[in-house]
Design a protein around this motif. Structure first.
Motif, PDB file in Angstrom:
ATOM      1  N   ALA A  16     -44.063 -42.700 -33.740  1.00 31.14           N
ATOM      2  CA  ALA A  16     -45.378 -42.238 -33.279  1.00 31.14           C
ATOM      3  C   ALA A  16     -45.550 -42.536 -31.796  1.00 31.14           C
ATOM      4  CB  ALA A  16     -46.486 -42.903 -34.095  1.00 31.14           C
ATOM      5  N   GLU A  17     -45.128 -43.725 -31.365  1.00 32.39           N
ATOM      6  CA  GLU A  17     -45.208 -44.071 -29.947  1.00 32.39           C
ATOM      7  C   GLU A  17     -44.366 -43.119 -29.105  1.00 32.39           C
ATOM      8  OE1 GLU A  17     -45.789 -48.933 -30.303  1.00 32.39           O
ATOM      9  OE2 GLU A  17     -43.843 -48.074 -29.779  1.00 32.39           O
ATOM     10  N   ASP A  36     -51.289 -48.346 -21.444  1.00 37.99           N
ATOM     11  CA  ASP A  36     -51.535 -49.734 -21.832  1.00 37.99           C
ATOM     12  C   ASP A  36     -50.858 -49.889 -23.189  1.00 37.99           C
ATOM     13  OD1 ASP A  36     -52.577 -52.088 -23.020  1.00 37.99           O
ATOM     14  OD2 ASP A  36     -54.289 -52.033 -21.663  1.00 37.99           O
ATOM     15  N   THR A  37     -49.695 -50.516 -23.205  1.00 37.82           N
ATOM     16  CA  THR A  37     -48.864 -50.532 -24.401  1.00 37.82           C
ATOM     17  C   THR A  37     -49.530 -51.252 -25.573  1.00 37.82           C
ATOM     18  OG1 THR A  37     -47.739 -52.520 -23.586  1.00 37.82           O
ATOM     19  CG2 THR A  37     -46.748 -50.388 -23.071  1.00 37.82           C
ATOM     20  N   GLU A  38     -50.287 -52.291 -25.288  1.00 37.18           N
ATOM     21  CA  GLU A  38     -50.944 -53.034 -26.361  1.00 37.18           C
ATOM     22  C   GLU A  38     -52.104 -52.243 -26.938  1.00 37.18           C
ATOM     23  OE1 GLU A  38     -53.104 -57.361 -27.207  1.00 37.18           O
ATOM     24  OE2 GLU A  38     -52.142 -56.945 -25.281  1.00 37.18           O
ATOM     25  N   PHE A  39     -52.900 -51.632 -26.076  1.00 35.67           N
ATOM     26  CA  PHE A  39     -54.085 -50.935 -26.548  1.00 35.67           C
ATOM     27  C   PHE A  39     -53.733 -49.624 -27.238  1.00 35.67           C
ATOM     28  CE2 PHE A  39     -58.221 -48.772 -26.234  1.00 35.67           C
ATOM     29  CZ  PHE A  39     -59.041 -49.793 -26.698  1.00 35.67           C
ATOM     30  N   LEU A  52     -46.850 -49.140 -16.850  1.00 35.60           N
ATOM     31  CA  LEU A  52     -47.388 -49.933 -17.944  1.00 35.60           C
ATOM     32  C   LEU A  52     -48.393 -50.909 -17.351  1.00 35.60           C
ATOM     33  CD1 LEU A  52     -44.057 -50.678 -19.850  1.00 35.60           C
ATOM     34  CD2 LEU A  52     -45.561 -48.687 -20.039  1.00 35.60           C
ATOM     35  N   PHE A  53     -49.609 -50.932 -17.898  1.00 33.73           N
ATOM     36  CA  PHE A  53     -50.657 -51.740 -17.286  1.00 33.73           C
ATOM     37  C   PHE A  53     -51.541 -52.359 -18.359  1.00 33.73           C
ATOM     38  CE2 PHE A  53     -52.791 -47.780 -18.108  1.00 33.73           C
ATOM     39  CZ  PHE A  53     -54.115 -48.106 -18.328  1.00 33.73           C
ATOM     40  N   SER A  54     -52.462 -53.192 -17.916  1.00 36.21           N
ATOM     41  CA  SER A  54     -53.435 -53.800 -18.816  1.00 36.21           C
ATOM     42  C   SER A  54     -54.798 -53.778 -18.153  1.00 36.21           C
ATOM     43  CB  SER A  54     -53.028 -55.252 -19.134  1.00 36.21           C
ATOM     44  OG  SER A  54     -53.997 -55.874 -19.950  1.00 36.21           O
ATOM     45  N   MET A  91     -59.020 -45.244 -22.330  1.00 34.91           N
ATOM     46  CA  MET A  91     -58.709 -43.821 -22.252  1.00 34.91           C
ATOM     47  C   MET A  91     -57.491 -43.474 -23.070  1.00 34.91           C
ATOM     48  SD  MET A  91     -59.225 -43.343 -18.185  1.00 34.91           S
ATOM     49  CE  MET A  91     -58.035 -42.008 -18.190  1.00 34.91           C
ATOM     50  N   GLY A  92     -56.692 -44.470 -23.402  1.00 35.71           N
ATOM     51  CA  GLY A  92     -55.415 -44.182 -24.022  1.00 35.71           C
ATOM     52  C   GLY A  92     -54.429 -43.725 -22.964  1.00 35.71           C
ATOM     53  N   PRO A  93     -53.193 -43.426 -23.357  1.00 34.70           N
ATOM     54  CA  PRO A  93     -52.192 -42.940 -22.406  1.00 34.70           C
ATOM     55  C   PRO A  93     -52.648 -41.645 -21.742  1.00 34.70           C
ATOM     56  CG  PRO A  93     -51.165 -43.596 -24.455  1.00 34.70           C
ATOM     57  CD  PRO A  93     -52.633 -43.607 -24.710  1.00 34.70           C
ATOM     58  N   PHE A  94     -52.318 -41.473 -20.462  1.00 30.28           N
ATOM     59  CA  PHE A  94     -52.669 -40.241 -19.765  1.00 30.28           C
ATOM     60  C   PHE A  94     -51.677 -39.986 -18.646  1.00 30.28           C
ATOM     61  CE2 PHE A  94     -54.919 -43.636 -17.582  1.00 30.28           C
ATOM     62  CZ  PHE A  94     -54.776 -43.353 -16.231  1.00 30.28           C
TER      63      PHE A  94
END
Length: 294
Positions: free
Chosen positions: A162-163, A143-146, A113-115, A129-132
């Motif tokens: 959805a998550e 990036d959990t917030e984005f 998990l990063f920012s 990029m979203g999750p990858f």
């Protein structure tokens, strides 16, 4: 979606804040539920090369300073009500619990998990990029917030279900990596189009996500206690929102099937449903069928 209050949460495979993965490693990041969306847009706008080129795959990663994230104290499902950030290791725990039983020799991936930006074995990753998933270090980057921002931008209802689908999709790529199907799919190069190996790889991850969800909700000892019809609707809605055709339309352009890397909304919904209805990972062989749900 509700969590079982006394079910354990295992945080050992989750890293918080800062950069994860090796610098200057090898491999190419794989776009997932949301991963690759911005990359796809860039490729359509600028006619760039493969995803690895945009990510700087194989080159030395130069991550910017990340904002530190605190490591929440998450022991059981009851902690999610106290601290919603505990839902992330809860998703990971539930996913690893299933695959450790379903796949012989399963080795858990790490979730970072990063920012902002993060250094990976596939190059520099960023929030946009979203999750990858990076096969070079067997790590899912989020990036959990984005991620919530992206879901909203794509017109998805969002929510815990959805998550969970998106995280499970990224772990679906990990399964494809462990079984060797990812390597085989990439052997032919970075092809695109509705029947390309790139699309088949994404649809396989969708199918694996559906399989996991079906088994997780039926596990009497697992973290997920109840799943409502609304939750299921949100999963299908998220699959729709990340379809290549939907993204192209939302960006104001025409639908160009030859450029697809993830599959249409209809295809993605089809394979999530196929996995969910069967609950059997053996139905997820998207590479040996002519029926991709298009």
């Amino acid at each position: 979606m509700e969590f079982r209050s006394d079910a354990r949460i295992d945080q050992s495979n989750v890293r918080y804040g800062g950069g994860g993965g090796r610098r200057g490693g090898r491999g190419m990041a794989v776009g997932g539920g949301l991963g690759g969306i911005i990359i796809l847009v860039l490729m359509l706008l600028f006619g760039g090369g493969g995803i690895g080129d945009i990510l700087g795959g194989g080159g030395a990663a130069q991550p910017q300073q990340q904002q530190p994230q605190e490591n929440p104290n998450c022991q059981t499902g009851a902690d999610i009500e106290r601290d919603p950030e505990c839902r992330w290791p809860a998703y990971v725990t539930a996913i690893n619990d299933y695959w450790s039983q379903a796949l012989e020799g399963y080795q858990p991936a790490t979730t970072q998990l990063f920012s902002g930006q993060v250094g990976t074995a596939c190059g520099t990753g960023s929030s946009e990029m979203g999750p990858f998933y990076c096969p070079g270090d067997n790590t899912v980057y989020i990036d959990t917030e984005f991620m919530g921002v992206l879901l909203n931008q794509l017109g998805a209802a969002g929510g815990y279900a959805a998550e969970a689908y998106i995280v499970a999709h990224e772990y679906g790529h990990h399964i494809s990596n462990l079984t060797g199907q990812m390597r085989e799919a990439r052997a032919g190069g970075n092809d695109t189009g509705p029947e390309s190996n790139a699309v088949r790889l994404e649809l396989q991850a969708d199918c694996y996500a559906g399989v996991w969800f079906k088994n997780a909700m039926n596990d009497p000892d697992g973290l997920i206690e109840t799943v409502t019809q609304d939750d299921l609707n949100r999963i299908v809605d998220a699959a729709r929102a990340v379809g290549d055709d939907h993204i192209q339309q939302q960006q104001g352009g025409r639908v160009v099937p030859e450029s697809w890397t993830h599959g249409s909304s209809q295809m993605r919904q089809y394979w999530v449903a196929k996995g969910f209805q069967s609950g059997d990972p053996n139905v997820c062989d998207t590479f040996s069928t002519d029926d991709l749900g298009g």
